[in-house]
Scaffold this motif. Structure first.
Motif: not given
Length: 102
Positions: A42-62
Motif C-alpha cells: 500500500g506504500e509508494t516510494l519516491g527516490v530523489v537525488g542529484e544526477s549520478g547518485c545511483g537512482k537508476s542503478v538502484t532500479a536496474l539492480s532491483i
C-alpha cells in the motif's frame, strides 16, 4: 533513511545492503554501496537525488536489468514478497513471482 522493522507479511519489497559494481578494462566503479530500504504493501516510494547518485542503478539492480558484460550486483538481497530475486534464475523467478496473488 530510517529503517523500521514490521511484520514480514506487510513488506512487499525489502532491499538489503545492495552493492553494484561496473567493470572497465582496467578499473572497477563501485556504483552502489549498501543501499537498503523497505516498501510496505500500500506504500509508494519516491527516490530523489542529484544526477549520478545511483537512482537508476538502484532500479536496474532491483529489476536485474544491468548490462551483463559490464555490471554486477556483488552483495545484498532484493526480496519481493519474501523471495530473494537475486538468488533465482531470471525466467523461473519471473514466472513464480508474477503468478502469486497480491
Amino acid at each position: 533513511m530510517q529503517m523500521h522493522q514490521t511484520a514480514g507479511n506487510d513488506v512487499l519489497l525489502d532491499v538489503r545492503d545492495l552493492e553494484t559494481h561496473f567493470y572497465g578494462e582496467e578499473s572497477v566503479t563501485r556504483a552502489l554501496g549498501g543501499v537498503s530500504f523497505q516498501v510496505m504493501k500500500g506504500e509508494t516510494l519516491g527516490v530523489v537525488g542529484e544526477s549520478g547518485c545511483g537512482k537508476s542503478v538502484t532500479a536496474l539492480s532491483i529489476l536485474r536489468l544491468l548490462p551483463k558484460l559490464t555490471a554486477r550486483t556483488v552483495r545484498g538481497e532484493v526480496r519481493f514478497r519474501g523471495r530473494n530475486l537475486l538468488d533465482c534464475p531470471t525466467a523461473r523467478c519471473d514466472r513464480s513471482v508474477a503468478t502469486r496473488s497480491p
